[in-house]
Design a protein around this motif. Structure first.
Motif, short mmCIF file in Angstrom:
data_model
loop_
_atom_site.label_atom_id
_atom_site.label_comp_id
_atom_site.label_asym_id
_atom_site.label_seq_id
_atom_site.Cartn_x
_atom_site.Cartn_y
_atom_site.Cartn_z
N ARG A 87 0.83 -1.21 0.00
CA ARG A 87 0.00 0.00 0.00
C ARG A 87 0.86 1.26 0.00
O ARG A 87 0.61 2.21 -0.75
CB ARG A 87 -0.92 0.02 1.21
CG ARG A 87 -2.11 -0.90 1.15
CD ARG A 87 -3.23 -0.31 0.32
NE ARG A 87 -4.46 -1.10 0.50
CZ ARG A 87 -5.58 -0.89 -0.13
NH1 ARG A 87 -5.68 0.09 -1.00
NH2 ARG A 87 -6.64 -1.65 0.08
N GLY B 132 1.13 4.19 -2.82
CA GLY B 132 0.88 5.60 -2.53
C GLY B 132 1.99 6.50 -3.05
O GLY B 132 1.75 7.57 -3.60
N SER C 102 -6.23 1.90 -4.34
CA SER C 102 -6.62 3.31 -4.24
C SER C 102 -6.26 4.12 -5.48
O SER C 102 -6.60 5.30 -5.58
CB SER C 102 -5.97 3.96 -3.01
OG SER C 102 -4.56 3.90 -3.10
N ASN D 134 -7.61 7.99 -6.80
CA ASN D 134 -6.75 9.14 -7.04
C ASN D 134 -6.84 9.62 -8.48
O ASN D 134 -6.84 10.83 -8.75
CB ASN D 134 -5.29 8.78 -6.70
CG ASN D 134 -5.02 8.78 -5.22
OD1 ASN D 134 -4.74 9.80 -4.62
ND2 ASN D 134 -5.14 7.61 -4.60
N GLY E 150 -2.35 10.74 -2.30
CA GLY E 150 -2.20 9.35 -2.69
C GLY E 150 -1.69 8.50 -1.54
O GLY E 150 -2.20 7.41 -1.29
N ALA E 151 -0.69 9.02 -0.82
CA ALA E 151 -0.15 8.30 0.33
C ALA E 151 -1.20 8.16 1.43
O ALA E 151 -1.27 7.13 2.10
CB ALA E 151 1.08 9.03 0.87
N GLY F 115 -3.59 5.49 0.48
CA GLY F 115 -2.88 4.22 0.61
C GLY F 115 -2.72 3.82 2.07
O GLY F 115 -2.92 2.66 2.43
#
Length: 399
Positions: A69, A73, A132, A136, A339-340, A343
């Motif tokens: 994950r 991210g 994810s 995004n 994004g992180a 994630g």
């Protein structure tokens, strides 16, 4: 009149744009669903391993997803979501190849189990990269103001994929065995890769300083822990419902997972505006409470028809938990870490599903299969309590 029509057209346009990205989520989770109702029974009945071992092997996927994950991210924030989606779809294709090899060695118990375990790890890598990324991709295209909608539609795609994939997997297994499933998984992975290759990327450059993934993880952790506990209900149904039905001599276990998924989707469609209208925390509390009621019905069910009602209530309750808590969590990080953040937040779902196999499998092995739903209900109620504490500290429940 014209203004209202314009707003309606814009809303429909945004929905279609988001759907164009979350179709990759659907492909991924349809692929996952194909083997979800087959492999636990295969490991248990074909090889004679107990429920805990079956649960551990199935949960390897979620362990692998957990590990990738953060990597996903960082790829999303630095290289764009398209790169992550391409890697994820390629991973699904490779998992299909490994599953086919496992089928070839089905007469060799330990070797076949090891290859199935490897398949689960590769599937987890693919899920981690694609989990994810479409969200995004959607947000970067249609704007942050549509974050709740993007997360909700992505959830519809994921659980819709599971709802359709699980019965299709049973059908394929009955007619062609695991080999048939593996071929379809490979084709879907290649097809998803080619579709993603044709779409334009959407990488947003932010002037805000990026935080480390560990820092982002700490920020979203309170909401993530609530998600971990709430998701144990879904994890119990998805991993153990086939064994639970077999223990009670009931048939059509996969229907229970499908009913869960159908009501999950209905919840997201019908109550899509709840998060914007009432806030993420209030919505989460209501949903987790309803989910616990559904698990209680499953626990007390004395016939499969009642169990289906329980699965439907559980799906309806769990439907908005992920986006409701996710919207609150993502607000806390800068744009350079969106994004992180998604994630990191998604990690807690992986933790939940990864723990479900050994944890609930251990409950089944030591106390009996009938105890899995009261146990998961207790965990969900703990999540409800934590959600209430967070909301009270933030004054979300005060007038």
């Amino acid at each position: 009149m014209e203004a209202g029509s314009s707003i309606k057209n814009r809303t429909s346009s945004i929905a279609l744009e988001i759907a164009g990205f979350v179709k990759f989520t659907f492909i991924g989770y349809f692929t996952i669903g194909l083997s979800l109702g087959v492999l636990p029974v295969f490991i248990h009945n074909q090889f004679g391993y107990n429920a805990m071992m079956a649960g551990v092997v199935i949960s390897l996927q979620y362990l692998s997803t957990f590990l990738f994950r953060g990597y996903a991210g960082n790829i999303i924030d630095k290289k764009g979501p398209k790169t992550a989606v391409l890697s994820g779809t390629a991973g699904f294709a490779i998992s299909g190849l490994f599953l086919f090899v496992a089928f070839l060695f089905k007469d060799h118990r330990e070797l076949c189990l090891g290859l199935i375990a490897l398949t689960r790890l590769v599937t987890g890598f693919a899920e981690g990269l694609i989990g994810s990324s479409p969200i995004n991709w959607s947000i970067n295209t249609v704007g942050e103001q549509n974050t709740a909608k993007a997360i909700s539609y992505n959830g519809i795609a994921s659980y819709g994929g599971l709802a359709i994939g699980a019965p299709v997997g049973i059908l394929l297994d009955n007619n062609y065995g695991i080999a048939g499933i593996s071929i379809v998984v490979f084709i879907l992975g290649i097809g998803g890769y080619l579709l993603a290759k044709r779409k334009a990327d959407a990488l947003i450059k932010s002037s805000e300083q990026r935080k480390s993934f560990v820092s982002v993880l700490k920020t979203v952790a309170p909401y993530g822990i609530c998600l971990t506990l709430a998701a144990l209900g879904f994890g119990t149904i998805s991993t153990f419902i086939t064994l639970y039905y077999a223990y009670l001599n009931w048939t059509n276990a996969v229907l229970c997972l499908s009913v869960f998924s159908v009501f999950f989707i209905l919840g997201r469609l019908i109550f899509a505006g709840a998060i914007d209208n009432y806030g993420g925390l209030k919505t989460s509390v209501a949903c987790i409470a309803l989910e616990s009621v559904g698990l209680m019905v499953l626990w007390l069910a004395n016939m499969p028809e009642v169990a289906l009602i329980g699965a439907g209530i559980t799906g309806l309750g769990f439907s908005l938990v992920f986006p409701a808590l996710g919207v609150e969590a993502v607000k806390l990080v800068p744009g350079s870490n969106k994004g992180a953040a998604l994630g990191a937040y998604g990690l807690f779902l992986d933790i939940s599903l990864g723990l479900t196999g050994p944890l609930v499998g251990g409950v089944a092995s030591h106390f009996g299969m009938l105890y899995i739903f009261p146990f998961s209900m207790g965990m969900v109620l703990l999540g409800l309590l934590l959600c209430l504490v967070i909301g009270w500290k933030l004054k979300s429940f005060r007038a």
